[in-house]
Design a protein around this motif. Structure first.
Motif, PDB file in Angstrom:
ATOM      1  N   ILE A  33      28.753  34.990  53.878  1.00 10.65           N
ATOM      2  CA  ILE A  33      28.802  35.778  55.127  1.00 10.65           C
ATOM      3  C   ILE A  33      29.589  37.062  54.905  1.00 10.65           C
ATOM      4  CG2 ILE A  33      29.523  35.854  57.544  1.00 10.65           C
ATOM      5  CD1 ILE A  33      29.319  32.864  57.692  1.00 10.65           C
ATOM      6  N   HIS A  34      29.032  38.147  55.424  1.00 11.78           N
ATOM      7  CA  HIS A  34      29.724  39.439  55.432  1.00 11.78           C
ATOM      8  C   HIS A  34      30.074  39.810  56.873  1.00 11.78           C
ATOM      9  CE1 HIS A  34      30.628  43.640  55.060  1.00 11.78           C
ATOM     10  NE2 HIS A  34      29.533  44.013  55.682  1.00 11.78           N
ATOM     11  N   TRP A  35      31.277  40.362  57.076  1.00 19.75           N
ATOM     12  CA  TRP A  35      31.752  40.765  58.406  1.00 19.75           C
ATOM     13  C   TRP A  35      31.524  42.260  58.531  1.00 19.75           C
ATOM     14  CZ3 TRP A  35      32.370  36.122  60.271  1.00 19.75           C
ATOM     15  CH2 TRP A  35      32.696  35.106  59.379  1.00 19.75           C
ATOM     16  N   HIS A  36      30.393  42.630  59.092  1.00 20.16           N
ATOM     17  CA  HIS A  36      29.962  44.020  59.088  1.00 20.16           C
ATOM     18  C   HIS A  36      30.852  44.888  59.984  1.00 20.16           C
ATOM     19  CE1 HIS A  36      26.643  47.143  58.900  1.00 20.16           C
ATOM     20  NE2 HIS A  36      27.497  47.617  59.788  1.00 20.16           N
ATOM     21  N   GLY A  37      31.504  45.862  59.332  1.00 24.98           N
ATOM     22  CA  GLY A  37      32.355  46.804  60.084  1.00 24.98           C
ATOM     23  C   GLY A  37      33.822  46.451  60.053  1.00 24.98           C
ATOM     24  N   LEU A  38      34.145  45.224  59.633  1.00 28.56           N
ATOM     25  CA  LEU A  38      35.546  44.819  59.635  1.00 28.56           C
ATOM     26  C   LEU A  38      36.267  45.311  58.387  1.00 28.56           C
ATOM     27  CD1 LEU A  38      35.703  41.200  61.079  1.00 28.56           C
ATOM     28  CD2 LEU A  38      35.855  43.381  62.259  1.00 28.56           C
ATOM     29  N   MET A  54      22.630  54.446  55.940  1.00 28.78           N
ATOM     30  CA  MET A  54      23.616  54.173  54.895  1.00 28.78           C
ATOM     31  C   MET A  54      24.878  53.528  55.476  1.00 28.78           C
ATOM     32  SD  MET A  54      21.938  54.953  52.270  1.00 28.78           S
ATOM     33  CE  MET A  54      23.253  54.655  51.085  1.00 28.78           C
ATOM     34  N   HIS A  55      25.309  52.466  54.819  1.00 24.27           N
ATOM     35  CA  HIS A  55      26.449  51.680  55.300  1.00 24.27           C
ATOM     36  C   HIS A  55      27.507  51.561  54.207  1.00 24.27           C
ATOM     37  CE1 HIS A  55      28.856  48.465  56.883  1.00 24.27           C
ATOM     38  NE2 HIS A  55      28.365  47.535  56.093  1.00 24.27           N
ATOM     39  N   VAL A  56      28.764  51.668  54.593  1.00 22.38           N
ATOM     40  CA  VAL A  56      29.872  51.491  53.652  1.00 22.38           C
ATOM     41  C   VAL A  56      30.713  50.308  54.111  1.00 22.38           C
ATOM     42  CG1 VAL A  56      31.825  52.597  52.498  1.00 22.38           C
ATOM     43  CG2 VAL A  56      29.894  53.999  53.281  1.00 22.38           C
ATOM     44  N   HIS A  57      31.004  49.405  53.202  1.00 18.36           N
ATOM     45  CA  HIS A  57      31.820  48.228  53.518  1.00 18.36           C
ATOM     46  C   HIS A  57      33.312  48.575  53.566  1.00 18.36           C
ATOM     47  CE1 HIS A  57      29.131  44.552  52.574  1.00 18.36           C
ATOM     48  NE2 HIS A  57      28.370  45.564  52.908  1.00 18.36           N
ATOM     49  N   GLY A  58      34.027  47.735  54.289  1.00 19.78           N
ATOM     50  CA  GLY A  58      35.489  47.742  54.179  1.00 19.78           C
ATOM     51  C   GLY A  58      36.219  48.740  55.039  1.00 19.78           C
TER      52      GLY A  58
HETATM   53 CU    CU Z   1      28.970  45.775  56.051  1.00 21.63          CU
END
Ligand code: CU
Ligand code: C2O
Ligand code: CU
Length: 507
Positions: free
Chosen positions: A112-117, A434-438
């Motif tokens: 699981i990834h917590w998108h935006g966190l 485009m999305h950047v994690h973290g």
């Molecule tokens: Cu994400």
């Protein structure tokens, strides 16, 4: 073979970042047990499993879904998503410590990834941390994000598209003191709306990618679902509501507007509330983006209706207008809904009239100034060219490599940088969200745009780039070092490798 200009990233506890040389495929140990030093305020169990959901009349649809259970905390922390395949909605307060036990009961690997966190790299759900069927992963982190509408979904490499499509996604809503001090609509007047598109076969089974061309454009379903239901209608009172809208689709872009031509009052984006409300005729929402709308039904009478629609959007020939639609087989009834086609999204029906004193606050969230000069590289932004190359999605001519970063993908913890994403177009010319994690970033500017309806204000973690466009973003690498992802959130593009690591190096 190691490219001279590239590093190999050595993953795992105690390893000091980047090393040159061959590592023989070292992998980190999955975080399988709780840490007794970590004292959670909220503790949950989430299980990914195969199930059935009533979506269309007749047979229920086989879906993949998250089931949740509250182990510690108050009832409001975990809410069932109702008659929907969507996972439970997790609600927490900023500053709370949360532990989540993830159990994988799918017939394949997942994570699981917590998108935006903004969480430590080991808690972010990187694809190298996937767990096999029957295994467990324990997440432990403190919620540091502003109040806002975030979400969670799987992130196994090359399988994110089919897993999210199968039904694996849920909302992660954060509240904080700043938000609580505002008089925004709450509880029954705070409505999450997750928009997705799906295609069903004659037995109500989900149909995914039937033609190779669909990998290129991204999957486009021929039915629009909101909160897991078709033809979504919502009974409301004649008063203001807060709508939290997530584009949870694999690749479809929505051009949101009110059917009657009233403008949209926008109060929030990916990373929470704007400084003050803004009014727009329409809002473009790419995959994974969120928008929060102040919807005021005051003055409307019982039985009146208001419809939120997606307006027509010309995305060019290869976004599906003349794409695989003509080649659809009998399984989907031959129907095809191109990206950019107009349709209704949600119908709001006034069931009762009510006098409400709720007023739109003119001041929402507090924003620090974020000018370009504070960036280490403001005169020479770090550039990322996004393109389709011989039918393969690439970022700076590279595809995803699980444990690797190039030397131009290493940043320094505690710094700010300007990043520039450039959609060169090419063949085929396609949009790339485009999305950047973290982290959450700010959009500094956009060049070459032929579209209106961008919401570049506020905090963002995903930014839509149409062919020929470039955007500049202000990035802040704070608190956590380690390996994070950036990628196209068109999930078919992501799965084909339009994704890279970036590495935050500690001082
Ligand atoms: Cu994400
Ligand atoms: Cu929404 Cu890498 O994810
Ligand atoms: Cu893309």
């Amino acid at each position: 073979m190691l490219n001279r200009r590239e590093f190999l990233y050595l993953a795992g506890a105690g390893t000091a970042g980047l090393l040159a040389g061959q590592t023989g495929g070292l992998r980190p140990l999955a975080h399988a047990a709780a840490d007794s030093d970590f004292q959670p305020d909220v503790e949950l169990a989430l299980k990914a499993t195969v199930s059935e959901s009533p979506i269309l009349p007749g047979r229920p649809t086989v879906v993949w879904t998250y089931r949740g259970r509250l182990l510690k905390g108050e009832a409001w922390h975990l809410a069932d998503s109702g008659r929907s395949y969507l996972g439970p909605t997790i609600r927490v307060r900023r500053g709370q410590k949360i532990r989540i036990h993830f159990y994988n009961e799918l017939p394949e690997e997942s994570i699981i990834h917590w998108h935006g966190l903004h969480v430590p790299a080991e808690m972010d759900g990187h694809p190298r941390d996937v767990i096999a069927t029957g295994q467990k992963f324990v997440y432990e982190f403190e919620v540091r994000n502003r109040a806002g509408t975030y979400w969670y979904h799987p992130h196994p490499h090359a399988r994110t598209g089919p897993q999210v499509y199968g039904g694996l996604a849920g909302l992660f809503i954060v509240t904080d003191d700043e938000e609580q001090s505002l008089t925004l609509p709450r509880d029954a007047f705070d409505l999450p709306l997750v928009i997705q598109d799906r295609t069903f076969d004659e037995n109500n089974g989900l149909v995914y990618l039937t033609h190779p061309m669909e990998r290129m454009t991204g999957f486009l379903g021929n039915r629009i679902l909101v909160n897991g239901q078709p033809r979504y209608a919502q009974k409301v009172l004649s008063r203001p509501y807060r709508l939290r809208i997530l584009n949870g689709s694999n690749s479809r872009i929505y051009n949101l507007a009110w059917a009657d031509g009233r403008p949209l009052t926008v109060i929030g984006t990916d990373g929470g509330l704007l400084p003050s409300p803004i009014v727009r005729p329409n809002v473009l929402l790419g995959p994974a983006e969120r928008v929060e709308i102040w919807a005021d039904f005051s003055g409307m009478g019982k039985g009146d209706e208001a419809t939120l629609v997606s307006r027509e959007l010309d995305l060019g020939p290869l976004s599906g207008m003349t794409g695989p639609g003509g080649m659809r087989g009998p399984a989907t009834g031959g129907r095809f809904l191109p990206n950019g086609a107009p349709f209704a999204v949600v119908r709001f029906e006034i069931s009762h009239t009510e006098k409400s004193s709720s007023r739109l606050p003119q001041q929402l969230g507090e924003f620090p100034p974020d000018d370009m000069d504070s960036a280490a590289n403001h005169s020479a932004p770090r550039q990322f060219h996004i393109a389709m190359n011989h039918m393969r999605g690439v970022i700076n001519n590279r595809v995803f490599e699980m444990n690797r970063v190039a030397d131009d993908e290493v940043v320094q913890l505690g710094t700010r940088e300007v990043w520039e994403f450039i959609n060169r177009g090419g063949m085929p010319a396609l949009p790339h969200p485009m999305h950047v994690h973290g982290l959450q970033f700010r959009v500094l500017g956009r060049l070459g745009s032929l579209y209106d309806g961008y919401l570049d204000e506020g905090w963002k973690d995903t930014v839509l780039l149409m062919p020929g466009e470039r955007v500049r973003l202000m990035m802040r690498f704070e608190d956590y070092d380690g390996l994070f992802l950036y990628h196209c959130h068109n999930l078919e593009h992501e799965d084909m490798g339009m994704m890279r690591n970036y590495y935050v190096r500690a001082t």
